[in-house]
Design a protein around this motif. Structure first.
Motif, PDB file in Angstrom:
ATOM      1  N   GLN A   1     -10.684   3.042  -4.147  1.00  0.00           N
ATOM      2  CA  GLN A   1     -11.695   3.187  -3.118  1.00  0.00           C
ATOM      3  C   GLN A   1     -11.954   1.904  -2.348  1.00  0.00           C
ATOM      4  OE1 GLN A   1     -13.052   6.385  -2.654  1.00  0.00           O
ATOM      5  NE2 GLN A   1     -11.429   6.824  -4.133  1.00  0.00           N
ATOM      6  N   ILE A   2     -11.556   0.740  -2.914  1.00  0.00           N
ATOM      7  CA  ILE A   2     -11.841  -0.542  -2.267  1.00  0.00           C
ATOM      8  C   ILE A   2     -10.580  -1.345  -2.018  1.00  0.00           C
ATOM      9  CG2 ILE A   2     -12.986  -2.765  -2.550  1.00  0.00           C
ATOM     10  CD1 ILE A   2     -15.271  -1.434  -3.867  1.00  0.00           C
ATOM     11  N   VAL A   3      -9.723  -1.477  -3.037  1.00  0.00           N
ATOM     12  CA  VAL A   3      -8.570  -2.356  -2.923  1.00  0.00           C
ATOM     13  C   VAL A   3      -7.314  -1.623  -3.373  1.00  0.00           C
ATOM     14  CG1 VAL A   3      -9.034  -3.320  -5.221  1.00  0.00           C
ATOM     15  CG2 VAL A   3      -7.581  -4.588  -3.626  1.00  0.00           C
ATOM     16  N   SER A   4      -6.232  -1.810  -2.639  1.00  0.00           N
ATOM     17  CA  SER A   4      -4.934  -1.241  -3.006  1.00  0.00           C
ATOM     18  C   SER A   4      -4.063  -2.346  -3.599  1.00  0.00           C
ATOM     19  CB  SER A   4      -4.239  -0.635  -1.788  1.00  0.00           C
ATOM     20  OG  SER A   4      -3.883  -1.641  -0.853  1.00  0.00           O
ATOM     21  N   LEU A   5      -3.372  -2.024  -4.657  1.00  0.00           N
ATOM     22  CA  LEU A   5      -2.460  -2.950  -5.326  1.00  0.00           C
ATOM     23  C   LEU A   5      -1.116  -2.251  -5.486  1.00  0.00           C
ATOM     24  CD1 LEU A   5      -4.908  -4.252  -8.091  1.00  0.00           C
ATOM     25  CD2 LEU A   5      -4.347  -5.371  -5.927  1.00  0.00           C
ATOM     26  N   GLY A   6      -0.057  -2.868  -5.018  1.00  0.00           N
ATOM     27  CA  GLY A   6       1.248  -2.244  -5.105  1.00  0.00           C
ATOM     28  C   GLY A   6       1.545  -1.397  -3.877  1.00  0.00           C
ATOM     29  N   PRO A   7       2.687  -0.735  -3.880  1.00  0.00           N
ATOM     30  CA  PRO A   7       3.156  -0.030  -2.666  1.00  0.00           C
ATOM     31  C   PRO A   7       2.591   1.367  -2.460  1.00  0.00           C
ATOM     32  CG  PRO A   7       4.822   0.078  -4.379  1.00  0.00           C
ATOM     33  CD  PRO A   7       3.714  -0.754  -4.936  1.00  0.00           C
ATOM     34  N   TYR A   8       2.059   2.016  -3.510  1.00  0.00           N
ATOM     35  CA  TYR A   8       1.678   3.421  -3.389  1.00  0.00           C
ATOM     36  C   TYR A   8       0.599   3.647  -2.323  1.00  0.00           C
ATOM     37  CZ  TYR A   8       4.354   4.744  -7.546  1.00  0.00           C
ATOM     38  OH  TYR A   8       5.347   4.995  -8.447  1.00  0.00           O
ATOM     39  N   HIS A   9      -0.427   2.824  -2.325  1.00  0.00           N
ATOM     40  CA  HIS A   9      -1.554   3.013  -1.405  1.00  0.00           C
ATOM     41  C   HIS A   9      -1.639   1.891  -0.376  1.00  0.00           C
ATOM     42  CE1 HIS A   9      -3.105   6.314  -3.851  1.00  0.00           C
ATOM     43  NE2 HIS A   9      -2.853   5.570  -4.919  1.00  0.00           N
ATOM     44  N   HIS A  10      -0.565   1.163  -0.216  1.00  0.00           N
ATOM     45  CA  HIS A  10      -0.551   0.073   0.753  1.00  0.00           C
ATOM     46  C   HIS A  10      -0.663   0.616   2.181  1.00  0.00           C
ATOM     47  CE1 HIS A  10       0.497  -3.713   2.659  1.00  0.00           C
ATOM     48  NE2 HIS A  10       1.435  -3.086   3.348  1.00  0.00           N
ATOM     49  N   GLY A  11      -1.523  -0.001   2.974  1.00  0.00           N
ATOM     50  CA  GLY A  11      -1.668   0.385   4.374  1.00  0.00           C
ATOM     51  C   GLY A  11      -2.705   1.440   4.644  1.00  0.00           C
ATOM     52  N   ARG A  12      -3.394   1.956   3.616  1.00  0.00           N
ATOM     53  CA  ARG A  12      -4.451   2.930   3.869  1.00  0.00           C
ATOM     54  C   ARG A  12      -5.552   2.296   4.724  1.00  0.00           C
ATOM     55  NH1 ARG A  12      -5.339   7.680   0.899  1.00  0.00           N
ATOM     56  NH2 ARG A  12      -3.620   8.211  -0.507  1.00  0.00           N
ATOM     57  N   ARG A  13      -6.042   3.038   5.675  1.00  0.00           N
ATOM     58  CA  ARG A  13      -6.970   2.480   6.648  1.00  0.00           C
ATOM     59  C   ARG A  13      -8.242   1.965   5.980  1.00  0.00           C
ATOM     60  NH1 ARG A  13      -8.250   6.239  11.660  1.00  0.00           N
ATOM     61  NH2 ARG A  13      -5.985   5.914  11.833  1.00  0.00           N
ATOM     62  N   ARG A  14      -8.803   2.721   5.062  1.00  0.00           N
ATOM     63  CA  ARG A  14     -10.076   2.318   4.474  1.00  0.00           C
ATOM     64  C   ARG A  14      -9.940   1.153   3.499  1.00  0.00           C
ATOM     65  NH1 ARG A  14     -11.168   7.511   0.518  1.00  0.00           N
ATOM     66  NH2 ARG A  14      -9.397   7.200  -0.885  1.00  0.00           N
ATOM     67  N   LEU A  15      -8.702   0.822   3.123  1.00  0.00           N
ATOM     68  CA  LEU A  15      -8.479  -0.273   2.177  1.00  0.00           C
ATOM     69  C   LEU A  15      -8.013  -1.546   2.868  1.00  0.00           C
ATOM     70  CD1 LEU A  15      -6.596   1.751  -0.591  1.00  0.00           C
ATOM     71  CD2 LEU A  15      -9.050   1.329  -0.415  1.00  0.00           C
ATOM     72  N   ARG A  16      -7.837  -1.503   4.186  1.00  0.00           N
ATOM     73  CA  ARG A  16      -7.303  -2.673   4.876  1.00  0.00           C
ATOM     74  C   ARG A  16      -8.295  -3.821   4.937  1.00  0.00           C
ATOM     75  NH1 ARG A  16      -4.748   0.582  10.069  1.00  0.00           N
ATOM     76  NH2 ARG A  16      -3.114   1.708   8.916  1.00  0.00           N
ATOM     77  N   ASN A  17      -9.579  -3.541   4.791  1.00  0.00           N
ATOM     78  CA  ASN A  17     -10.577  -4.602   4.875  1.00  0.00           C
ATOM     79  C   ASN A  17     -10.399  -5.638   3.780  1.00  0.00           C
ATOM     80  OD1 ASN A  17     -13.044  -5.782   5.980  1.00  0.00           O
ATOM     81  ND2 ASN A  17     -14.016  -5.090   4.091  1.00  0.00           N
ATOM     82  N   MET A  18      -9.803  -5.233   2.659  1.00  0.00           N
ATOM     83  CA  MET A  18      -9.613  -6.161   1.546  1.00  0.00           C
ATOM     84  C   MET A  18      -8.413  -7.083   1.773  1.00  0.00           C
ATOM     85  SD  MET A  18     -11.035  -7.057  -1.279  1.00  0.00           S
ATOM     86  CE  MET A  18     -12.152  -5.667  -1.469  1.00  0.00           C
ATOM     87  N   ASP A  19      -7.560  -6.783   2.731  1.00  0.00           N
ATOM     88  CA  ASP A  19      -6.367  -7.599   2.956  1.00  0.00           C
ATOM     89  C   ASP A  19      -6.722  -9.032   3.327  1.00  0.00           C
ATOM     90  OD1 ASP A  19      -4.852  -5.422   2.371  1.00  0.00           O
ATOM     91  OD2 ASP A  19      -4.319  -4.938   4.443  1.00  0.00           O
ATOM     92  N   ARG A  20      -7.765  -9.215   4.100  1.00  0.00           N
ATOM     93  CA  ARG A  20      -8.129 -10.584   4.491  1.00  0.00           C
ATOM     94  C   ARG A  20      -8.582 -11.396   3.293  1.00  0.00           C
ATOM     95  NH1 ARG A  20     -13.806 -11.010   5.959  1.00  0.00           N
ATOM     96  NH2 ARG A  20     -14.907  -9.039   5.561  1.00  0.00           N
ATOM     97  N   HIS A  21      -9.184 -10.750   2.307  1.00  0.00           N
ATOM     98  CA  HIS A  21      -9.590 -11.454   1.095  1.00  0.00           C
ATOM     99  C   HIS A  21      -8.374 -11.766   0.218  1.00  0.00           C
ATOM    100  CE1 HIS A  21     -13.773 -10.833   2.102  1.00  0.00           C
ATOM    101  NE2 HIS A  21     -13.568  -9.526   2.212  1.00  0.00           N
ATOM    102  N   LYS A  22      -7.358 -10.911   0.288  1.00  0.00           N
ATOM    103  CA  LYS A  22      -6.110 -11.228  -0.421  1.00  0.00           C
ATOM    104  C   LYS A  22      -5.462 -12.480   0.153  1.00  0.00           C
ATOM    105  CE  LYS A  22      -5.017  -6.378  -1.492  1.00  0.00           C
ATOM    106  NZ  LYS A  22      -4.026  -5.287  -1.294  1.00  0.00           N
ATOM    107  N   TRP A  23      -5.443 -12.564   1.485  1.00  0.00           N
ATOM    108  CA  TRP A  23      -4.867 -13.756   2.112  1.00  0.00           C
ATOM    109  C   TRP A  23      -5.702 -14.994   1.805  1.00  0.00           C
ATOM    110  CZ3 TRP A  23      -0.123 -13.969   3.635  1.00  0.00           C
ATOM    111  CH2 TRP A  23       0.530 -12.823   4.073  1.00  0.00           C
ATOM    112  N   ARG A  24      -7.013 -14.843   1.675  1.00  0.00           N
ATOM    113  CA  ARG A  24      -7.846 -15.981   1.283  1.00  0.00           C
ATOM    114  C   ARG A  24      -7.490 -16.450  -0.117  1.00  0.00           C
ATOM    115  NH1 ARG A  24     -13.044 -16.307   0.555  1.00  0.00           N
ATOM    116  NH2 ARG A  24     -13.428 -14.125   0.110  1.00  0.00           N
ATOM    117  N   ALA A  25      -7.236 -15.478  -1.018  1.00  0.00           N
ATOM    118  CA  ALA A  25      -6.859 -15.848  -2.382  1.00  0.00           C
ATOM    119  C   ALA A  25      -5.539 -16.616  -2.390  1.00  0.00           C
ATOM    120  CB  ALA A  25      -6.757 -14.589  -3.250  1.00  0.00           C
ATOM    121  N   LEU A  26      -4.573 -16.149  -1.622  1.00  0.00           N
ATOM    122  CA  LEU A  26      -3.282 -16.846  -1.555  1.00  0.00           C
ATOM    123  C   LEU A  26      -3.442 -18.230  -0.947  1.00  0.00           C
ATOM    124  CD1 LEU A  26      -0.247 -16.797  -1.953  1.00  0.00           C
ATOM    125  CD2 LEU A  26      -0.018 -15.640   0.253  1.00  0.00           C
TER     126      LEU A  26
END
Length: 538
Positions: A128-153
């Motif tokens: 419901q918040i974050v996608s990990l791996g390829p199965y749910h990658h790119g879902r619209r409602r989960l894209r907001n967490m991508d910027r936090h992933k890049w911050r972690a990296l």
């Protein structure tokens, strides 16, 4: 586009259009002042030239039309469609041969939850918040967490003073092995797949290390919306334990090894995962230090990744499942082997024969007592002398999703026991109504944070609604037989009924004793009266 079924009509239509274009272009050239041909040729020769062009166009279009008609007749032949059909079948067989190649399923451990299990419970399997791996990658409602992933990296690269290419190259070497862990073909390019593994893997490691040692030590602000011990952390925790939201453990091991300067290290990620997922434990007491040390040593012993052994960790969900079953002293069921399912004695599981045990109300009426087990391991159930001891189970809002994903993993992964499934089905048999939950709560066996006892009963009744397994393959099958044998003994039921009706309070016990005493006095008086009549004293 309008479909044209008569190719001859189409040919005439194209010829007309071509002639029109030719005539118009000829007229424009004739009227253009810059065209030298209009001045060099008279009107008659110009008309002859246009007629010649029209004849050439006519002949060429007629040839094309004949070719199209001939192709159409060839398509209607008996061999062409059949050849295409055979070619299509051969391509499908070739694809099946590639999928069925030796070793193609050996490392499969991250599955898509079957549709039969997820009916009506999509939220339990879909993040419901974050996608990990390829199965749910790119879902619209989960894209907001991508910027936090890049911050972690970014924080990792800044903290370690390393280059991004180091991580990409390391994961690139493991790409083929990582793809083999996922069910079905992953329709992602090599670069995109590697990017997902690096980005999501680093995000997971930052959360693990932040919970273990503090996020402020990693360079995050205490008011960080994600990397802090508050806010949405609980929801992220639930998403990260889902079966479809997993990253292979060896990818995480490699990424963490690069950060600490030991690329070949193993086992440290599993240790961090145990601490991170500890709040999801369905017990009041967390995993003890001795149990954690034993589990961590068992996970870190193997030097190579092999999902078919008991030593190699597959992913975080599998590590968490192992932590639930650590140090189990009861009898272990035999691992499932597909060929044995077709024998006469071990038939395929029948949904109608999954009733392991009677419900709490019926067992209580049969004289069986319920007591809280002393151990904090929720699966450690024991029965002796009419007393069923069940360890304490803590139920919260994430219990449903947790158990459903554990059950789905056990259903999909063949080389895996069904201990969690057996326990859940056992509890499902015990709980039929809110009264059953209320009595187990009274005995200290169930503690829940849900709205009512009825919600707990509904939760267990729906957990294994579409799950089918062999009850003889359950580690609780022998215990269930003992309980059912005790239940079927009529004397136990009569004794329980007598106790329930006449000895359910101290006053009824006193009344019963007084009645027996009066009955004995009456009997003695009657005896001596009769005895004195036949044997009078002299």
């Amino acid at each position: 586009m309008v479909a044209v079924f008569n190719k001859e009509l189409l040919s005439w239509y194209l010829i007309t259009l071509k002639l029109k274009e030719t005539v118009e272009s000829g007229l424009q050239n004739a009227q253009s002042p810059t065209t030298t041909r209009s001045s060099e040729f008279p009107a008659q020769s110009h008309q002859e030239h246009l007629q010649k062009q029209e004849n050439e166009v006519w002949n060429s279009l007629q040839i094309e039309a004949k070719d199209e008609v001939q192709d159409d007749e060839d398509d209607k032949g008996p061999t062409s469609p059949k050849s295409e059909w055979v070619i299509s079948i051969k391509e499908k067989l070739n694809q099946a041969r590639q999928e069925d190649a030796a070793g193609s399923w050996a490392k499969l451990c991250i599955y898509r939850v079957p549709q039969c299990l997820r009916e009506g419970d999509d939220k339990a399997y879909i993040p419901q918040i974050v996608s990990l791996g390829p199965y749910h990658h790119g879902r619209r409602r989960l894209r907001n967490m991508d910027r936090h992933k890049w911050r972690a990296l970014y924080h990792i690269l800044k903290r370690t003073n390393q280059d991004m290419q180091l991580y990409l190259d390391a994961v690139k070497e493991l790409e083929e092995k990582a793809r083999a862990c996922y069910e079905g073909s992953i329709k992602l390019g090599s670069n995109e797949f590697v990017e997902i593994m690096v980005l999501d893997g680093c995000f997971i490691l930052e959360l693990f290390r932040g919970v273990a040692g503090g996020f402020t030590h990693l360079g995050y602000s205490r008011n960080d919306p994600i990397f802090a011990m508050r806010g949405s952390m609980h929801s992220i925790l639930r998403d990260m334990i889902m079966l479809e939201n997993q990253i292979p453990l060896f990818i995480l091991d490699r990424l963490l090894g690069l950060q600490i300067g030991n690329p070949d290290q193993r086992g440290m990620v599993a240790k961090l995962a145990l601490r991170f997922f500890d709040p999801l434990m369905p017990t009041d007491e967390p995993l003890t230090k001795s149990d954690r040390n034993k589990l961590e040593s068992s996970i870190g012993n193997s030097s190579t990744f092999d999902p078919l052994t008991d030593q190699g960790g597959l992913h975080c969900l599998e590590v968490f499942r192992r932590s639930l079953l650590v140090m189990r002293t009861g009898p272990k069921p035999t691992p499932r082997i597909w060929i044995k399912r077709w024998s006469h004695t071990n038939r395929v599981a029948d949904k109608r024969k999954q009733q392991l045990i009677h419900c709490v109300t019926e067992l209580k009426d049969a004289g069986i007592k319920f007591k809280k087990g002393k151990t904090d391991r929720f699966w450690d159930i024991k029965f002796k002398n009419g007393i069923l001891k069940i360890p304490r189970l803590l139920i919260h809002d994430g219990t449903k999703s947790l158990f459903l994903n554990l059950i789905a993993f056990e259903q999909c992964h063949l080389d895996c026991t069904n201990d969690i499934t057996s326990y859940v089905i056992f509890m499902d048999n015990l709980i039929d109504s809110a009264e059953d939950v209320s009595y187990l709560h009274y005995c200290g066996i169930i503690e829940h944070w849900l709205g009512s006892d009825a919600e707990v009963a509904e939760l267990f009744n729906r957990l294994c609604q579409e799950v089918v397994f062999d009850m003889n393959d359950s580690y609780l099958s022998r215990l269930s037989e003992q309980v059912n044998k005790y239940y079927d003994h009529r004397w136990n039921a009569w004794r329980a009924s007598l106790k329930h009706r006449y000895f359910n309070s101290p006053w009824t016990i006193i009344s019963f004793i007084a009645a027996v005493f009066l009955l004995l006095l009456t009997f003695a008086q009657t005896f001596y009266g009769v005895y004195g009549y036949y044997r009078p004293s002299s």
